[in-house]
Write a protein that holds these residues in place. Structure first.
Motif, PDB file in Angstrom:
ATOM      1  N   GLU A   1       0.715  -1.157   0.003  1.00 56.81           N
ATOM      2  CA  GLU A   1       0.129  -0.053  -0.040  1.00 56.81           C
ATOM      3  C   GLU A   1       0.895   1.405   0.029  1.00 56.81           C
ATOM      4  OE1 GLU A   1      -3.330   0.293  -0.456  1.00 56.81           O
ATOM      5  OE2 GLU A   1      -3.173  -2.027  -0.765  1.00 56.81           O
ATOM      6  N   ARG A   2       1.884   1.137   0.708  1.00 57.47           N
ATOM      7  CA  ARG A   2       2.865   2.501   0.796  1.00 57.47           C
ATOM      8  C   ARG A   2       3.404   2.721  -0.480  1.00 57.47           C
ATOM      9  NH1 ARG A   2       4.211   0.471   5.937  1.00 57.47           N
ATOM     10  NH2 ARG A   2       6.211  -0.493   4.877  1.00 57.47           N
TER      11      ARG A   2
ATOM     12  N   TYR B   1      -3.992   4.302 -11.935  1.00 54.70           N
ATOM     13  CA  TYR B   1      -4.363   5.180 -11.035  1.00 54.70           C
ATOM     14  C   TYR B   1      -5.327   6.278 -11.142  1.00 54.70           C
ATOM     15  CZ  TYR B   1      -0.341   2.807  -8.395  1.00 54.70           C
ATOM     16  OH  TYR B   1       0.496   2.174  -7.975  1.00 54.70           O
TER      17      TYR B   1
ATOM     18  N   GLU C   1      -9.588  10.541   0.965  1.00 55.83           N
ATOM     19  CA  GLU C   1      -8.201  10.988   1.588  1.00 55.83           C
ATOM     20  C   GLU C   1      -8.158  12.259   2.123  1.00 55.83           C
ATOM     21  OE1 GLU C   1      -3.382  10.963   0.694  1.00 55.83           O
ATOM     22  OE2 GLU C   1      -4.692  10.746  -0.949  1.00 55.83           O
TER      23      GLU C   1
ATOM     24  N   ASP D   1      -8.046  13.251  -4.000  1.00 51.17           N
ATOM     25  CA  ASP D   1      -9.071  12.134  -3.431  1.00 51.17           C
ATOM     26  C   ASP D   1     -10.006  12.515  -2.481  1.00 51.17           C
ATOM     27  OD1 ASP D   1      -9.334   9.569  -1.779  1.00 51.17           O
ATOM     28  OD2 ASP D   1      -9.484   8.893  -3.798  1.00 51.17           O
TER      29      ASP D   1
ATOM     30  N   ARG E   1       1.015   7.202  -6.679  1.00 52.21           N
ATOM     31  CA  ARG E   1       0.194   7.947  -6.642  1.00 52.21           C
ATOM     32  C   ARG E   1       0.570   9.482  -6.419  1.00 52.21           C
ATOM     33  NH1 ARG E   1      -5.710   8.033  -6.901  1.00 52.21           N
ATOM     34  NH2 ARG E   1      -5.567   5.638  -6.478  1.00 52.21           N
ATOM     35  N   ARG E   2       1.308   9.690  -5.505  1.00 48.50           N
ATOM     36  CA  ARG E   2       1.772  10.859  -5.111  1.00 48.50           C
ATOM     37  C   ARG E   2       2.857  11.364  -6.328  1.00 48.50           C
ATOM     38  NH1 ARG E   2       4.124  13.045   0.760  1.00 48.50           N
ATOM     39  NH2 ARG E   2       2.083  12.655   1.310  1.00 48.50           N
TER      40      ARG E   2
ATOM     41  N   LYS F   1       2.303   1.677  -3.560  1.00 49.34           N
ATOM     42  CA  LYS F   1       0.991   2.217  -4.294  1.00 49.34           C
ATOM     43  C   LYS F   1       0.845   3.818  -3.970  1.00 49.34           C
ATOM     44  CE  LYS F   1      -2.465  -0.264  -4.798  1.00 49.34           C
ATOM     45  NZ  LYS F   1      -3.673  -1.327  -4.555  1.00 49.34           N
ATOM     46  N   GLU F   2       0.626   4.179  -2.890  1.00 49.39           N
ATOM     47  CA  GLU F   2       0.561   5.570  -2.433  1.00 49.39           C
ATOM     48  C   GLU F   2       1.663   6.507  -2.826  1.00 49.39           C
ATOM     49  OE1 GLU F   2      -0.601   9.142  -1.066  1.00 49.39           O
ATOM     50  OE2 GLU F   2      -1.755   7.184  -1.269  1.00 49.39           O
ATOM     51  N   GLU F   3       3.009   5.943  -2.917  1.00 44.56           N
ATOM     52  CA  GLU F   3       4.149   6.657  -3.277  1.00 44.56           C
ATOM     53  C   GLU F   3       4.003   6.935  -4.899  1.00 44.56           C
ATOM     54  OE1 GLU F   3       7.499   4.463  -2.225  1.00 44.56           O
ATOM     55  OE2 GLU F   3       7.444   5.049  -0.297  1.00 44.56           O
TER      56      GLU F   3
END
Length: 206
Positions: free
Chosen positions: A12-13, A57, A71, A68, A19-20, A15-17
Motif C-alpha cells: 500500500e505504501r 491510478y 483522503e 481524492d 500515486r503521489r 502504491k501511495e508513493e
C-alpha cells in the motif's frame, strides 16, 4: 520453503508513493506548461512510469485536478480533531483546511490556479461536487465542536464551514486571476491571508 511475499502495508505504501509521484509530476508540468499543453504521456514520463501504470491510478489527466475525496476528508477530519480546545470553531476549521491543503499543494491543487478555460467542464463540475461534499463533512465536524444546547447550532456550523471553504475558493479564484494578468502568485501566503481576513470581517478598522 514458502515464497516470501510483501506485507500488505508495504504494498500500500508503494502504491501511495506512485500515486503521489504522479500528482507531483502533474503539478510541476501543469505549473510550467499549463493544463491543456500537458499530456498523459508527459506526466507518466515525468513520474518515470508507463502510461499503462498511469491509468491504473487515474482515469484521465482531469482526475489529477481533484484531490481524492476520501483522503482529503480524512486529512481534514484528522487535522480538525487535533486542533486545541482553545481554538474557536472557525479557527479550527481554517486550521484544518490549511493543514489538509498543504499536503496537496505540490501536486494537483497547483493546477487549479490556472485559468478555468484550460480545464474541461467535467473537471469543473467534479470540483464543484467535491466542495459541496467538503462543506457537508466540515459542517458535521464543526457541529460536534459546538455546545449541544447552543441555539441554532446546526446553522452556525453550516455558516462556519461554508465561510471557511468559501475563503479557500476565493484564494483559487484570486490565483487564477493574478496568473491570467501576469501578476506573481504566492499560493502559500494567500490561504492564511484569506483566513485572516475572514476572522476580522465585521471588526472596526483601526
Amino acid at each position: 520453503m514458502p515464497e516470501r511475499t510483501e506485507k500488505p502495508g508495504l504494498r500500500e505504501r508503494k502504491k501511495e508513493e506512485t500515486r503521489r509521484g504522479l500528482r507531483e509530476a502533474a503539478g510541476r508540468l501543469f505549473a510550467e506548461h499549463g493544463f491543456a499543453q500537458t499530456t498523459v504521456a508527459d506526466i507518466a514520463a515525468e513520474a518515470n512510469v508507463s502510461e499503462r501504470t498511469f491509468f491504473r491510478y487515474f482515469d484521465s489527466k482531469e482526475a489529477l485536478l481533484l484531490p481524492d475525496g476520501i483522503e482529503l476528508f480524512a486529512r481534514i477530519e484528522e487535522a480538525f480533531l487535533a486542533r486545541p480546545d482553545s481554538d474557536t470553531p472557525l479557527e479550527a476549521a481554517c486550521g484544518a483546511i490549511t493543514d489538509a491543503v498543504s499536503y496537496f499543494a505540490a501536486s494537483s491543487l497547483t493546477a487549479l490556479a490556472h485559468p478555468l478555460g484550460e480545464i474541461r467542464e467535467q473537471a469543473r463540475e467534479g470540483l464543484s461536487r467535491q466542495f459541496q461534499q467538503f462543506e457537508a463533512r466540515l459542517t458535521a465536524l464543526v457541529l460536534e465542536r459546538l455546545p449541544e444546547a447552543e441555539p441554532d447550532a446546526d446553522l452556525r456550523a453550516a455558516v462556519i464551514a461554508n465561510c471557511a471553504l468559501g475563503a479557500a475558493r476565493a484564494v483559487l479564484r484570486t490565483l487564477r486571476d493574478r496568473r491570467t494578468a501576469g501578476v506573481p502568485v504566492e499560493p502559500d501566503r494567500l490561504l492564511p491571508q484569506a483566513f485572516t481576513f475572514l476572522t476580522t470581517i465585521g471588526a472596526t478598522p483601526s
